[in-house]
Design a protein around this motif. Structure first.
Motif, PDB file in Angstrom:
ATOM      1  N   GLU A 158      22.644   3.905 -74.814  1.00  0.00           N
ATOM      2  CA  GLU A 158      22.225   5.048 -74.003  1.00  0.00           C
ATOM      3  C   GLU A 158      21.071   5.797 -74.674  1.00  0.00           C
ATOM      4  O   GLU A 158      20.104   6.192 -74.014  1.00  0.00           O
ATOM      5  N   GLN A 159      21.158   5.939 -76.008  1.00  0.00           N
ATOM      6  CA  GLN A 159      20.083   6.617 -76.733  1.00  0.00           C
ATOM      7  C   GLN A 159      18.783   5.815 -76.664  1.00  0.00           C
ATOM      8  O   GLN A 159      17.695   6.387 -76.532  1.00  0.00           O
ATOM      9  N   ILE A 160      18.887   4.481 -76.755  1.00  0.00           N
ATOM     10  CA  ILE A 160      17.694   3.633 -76.685  1.00  0.00           C
ATOM     11  C   ILE A 160      17.026   3.757 -75.315  1.00  0.00           C
ATOM     12  O   ILE A 160      15.799   3.845 -75.202  1.00  0.00           O
ATOM     13  N   ARG A 161      17.832   3.773 -74.264  1.00  0.00           N
ATOM     14  CA  ARG A 161      17.273   3.946 -72.916  1.00  0.00           C
ATOM     15  C   ARG A 161      16.593   5.310 -72.781  1.00  0.00           C
ATOM     16  O   ARG A 161      15.542   5.428 -72.133  1.00  0.00           O
ATOM     17  N   ASN A 162      17.204   6.338 -73.358  1.00  0.00           N
ATOM     18  CA  ASN A 162      16.607   7.677 -73.298  1.00  0.00           C
ATOM     19  C   ASN A 162      15.264   7.711 -74.014  1.00  0.00           C
ATOM     20  O   ASN A 162      14.318   8.362 -73.560  1.00  0.00           O
ATOM     21  N   LEU A 163      15.185   7.008 -75.140  1.00  0.00           N
ATOM     22  CA  LEU A 163      13.925   6.956 -75.892  1.00  0.00           C
ATOM     23  C   LEU A 163      12.835   6.286 -75.056  1.00  0.00           C
ATOM     24  O   LEU A 163      11.687   6.738 -75.033  1.00  0.00           O
ATOM     25  N   LYS A 164      13.193   5.202 -74.367  1.00  0.00           N
ATOM     26  CA  LYS A 164      12.221   4.534 -73.500  1.00  0.00           C
ATOM     27  C   LYS A 164      11.787   5.476 -72.367  1.00  0.00           C
ATOM     28  O   LYS A 164      10.598   5.560 -72.035  1.00  0.00           O
ATOM     29  N   ALA A 165      12.762   6.197 -71.791  1.00  0.00           N
ATOM     30  CA  ALA A 165      12.442   7.122 -70.704  1.00  0.00           C
ATOM     31  C   ALA A 165      11.488   8.214 -71.163  1.00  0.00           C
ATOM     32  O   ALA A 165      10.724   8.763 -70.350  1.00  0.00           O
ATOM     33  N   ASN A 166      11.513   8.510 -72.459  1.00  0.00           N
ATOM     34  CA  ASN A 166      10.616   9.525 -73.017  1.00  0.00           C
ATOM     35  C   ASN A 166       9.301   8.938 -73.504  1.00  0.00           C
ATOM     36  O   ASN A 166       8.530   9.598 -74.209  1.00  0.00           O
ATOM     37  N   GLY A 167       9.042   7.666 -73.141  1.00  0.00           N
ATOM     38  CA  GLY A 167       7.749   7.069 -73.412  1.00  0.00           C
ATOM     39  C   GLY A 167       7.632   6.282 -74.703  1.00  0.00           C
ATOM     40  O   GLY A 167       6.535   5.838 -75.054  1.00  0.00           O
ATOM     41  N   LYS A 168       8.741   6.095 -75.428  1.00  0.00           N
ATOM     42  CA  LYS A 168       8.678   5.342 -76.680  1.00  0.00           C
ATOM     43  C   LYS A 168       8.579   3.844 -76.399  1.00  0.00           C
ATOM     44  O   LYS A 168       9.129   3.329 -75.424  1.00  0.00           O
ATOM     45  N   THR A 169       7.858   3.149 -77.274  1.00  0.00           N
ATOM     46  CA  THR A 169       7.832   1.694 -77.269  1.00  0.00           C
ATOM     47  C   THR A 169       8.853   1.222 -78.302  1.00  0.00           C
ATOM     48  O   THR A 169       8.852   1.702 -79.438  1.00  0.00           O
TER      49      THR A 169
END
Length: 269
Positions: A158-169
């Motif tokens: 869930e944290q990894i998906r949130n990071l992607k949603a915030n624009g992280k690669t």
């Protein structure tokens, strides 16, 4: 420029042993990119070269953004407290503490616990928080859920998906095929120091072919079959069961799993 990472013609050897040879691929901004490979395929060496932790013999690696790295195995002083470690890394990186990120990862729940008192899941979350301290554009995760229970894996996913949603690669190395299939936009499979496949899971299925697993149950037995032509195989099997006088009670058909496809490509099939 849509490329967060571009790897061009990388070669790496240890003595006479060639680990990476003519390695070429790119990672797009904002995607979760999975790097797969059986032991000895060159996966960890590839990550370390991109991260800047290991020198390569020739080629070029271009990084477009700040890096954050969560290593497969990392350690801190045994008696340092979790929040002390975060503050120390923030000071090193001349960055302010991101309370929102710490709350999202649940760091405050064990902020005063010493490192040697943390569970495996808490250590993983702490290592991720340290990797995120300088607000990186590109995050490297090497086996991020290794050793975690089901609840811990789901929480970290869930944290990894949130990071992607915030624009992280995010560049993710994992042996967990279900994790890769669930999280990654694209995957690359390494074999013998080269890229054997790169693309989406759907494209991998198309590359391998329409491979099916068939399970047929009768009153007396259960038998399993594999086929690339479901229609002809199933018709032939049912006719054979009828000739043998056996009544088919159930049939199950499914496509080959990502793990099966990965093994085929990784072993050069």
């Amino acid at each position: 420029m849509n490329e967060a990472v571009k790897v061009s013609n990388i070669k790496k050897s240890y003595g006479n042993h060639v680990v990476l040879e003519h390695l070429d691929f790119c990672v797009h901004k904002g995607e979760i990119f999975g790097l797969l490979g059986i032991n000895g395929a060159g996966k960890t060496t590839t990550l370390e070269c991109i991260e800047g932790l290991r020198k390569y013999d020739s080629g070029r690696i271009a990084i477009n953004g700040k890096k954050g790295i969560q290593l497969q195995s990392a350690s801190l002083p045994q008696y340092i407290k979790a929040l002390e470690a975060v503050r120390l890394f923030a000071k090193w990186n001349k960055a302010a503490l991101d309370e929102t990120m710490l709350d999202a990862l649940g760091i405050h729940e064990f902020a005063k616990k010493r490192y040697n008192q943390l569970s495996t899941g808490q250590k993983r979350r702490l290592h991720l928080a340290l990797a995120l301290t300088r607000d990186p554009d590109i995050l490297f995760l090497d086996e991020p859920t290794a050793g975690l229970d089901v609840e811990g894996r789901l929480s970290l996913h869930e944290q990894i998906r949130n990071l992607k949603a915030n624009g992280k690669t995010i560049i993710l190395a994992s042996h967990d095929m279900a994790e890769v299939e669930d999280l990654c936009d694209r995957i690359a499979i390494l074999t013998g120091g080269r890229i054997a496949f790169i693309g989406t899971v759907e494209q991998l299925n198309e590359t391998i072919g329409k491979h099916y697993n068939i399970t047929i149950r009768t009153d007396n037995k259960t038998e399993k079959y594999e086929s690339d032509n479901i229609g002809e195989t199933l018709l032939s099997l049912l006719m054979q069961y009828k000739e043998d006088g056996e009544t088919v009670s159930d049939i199950e058909i499914d496509r080959g799993s990502l793990e099966q496809h990965f093994i085929k490509i990784a072993k050069g099939a």
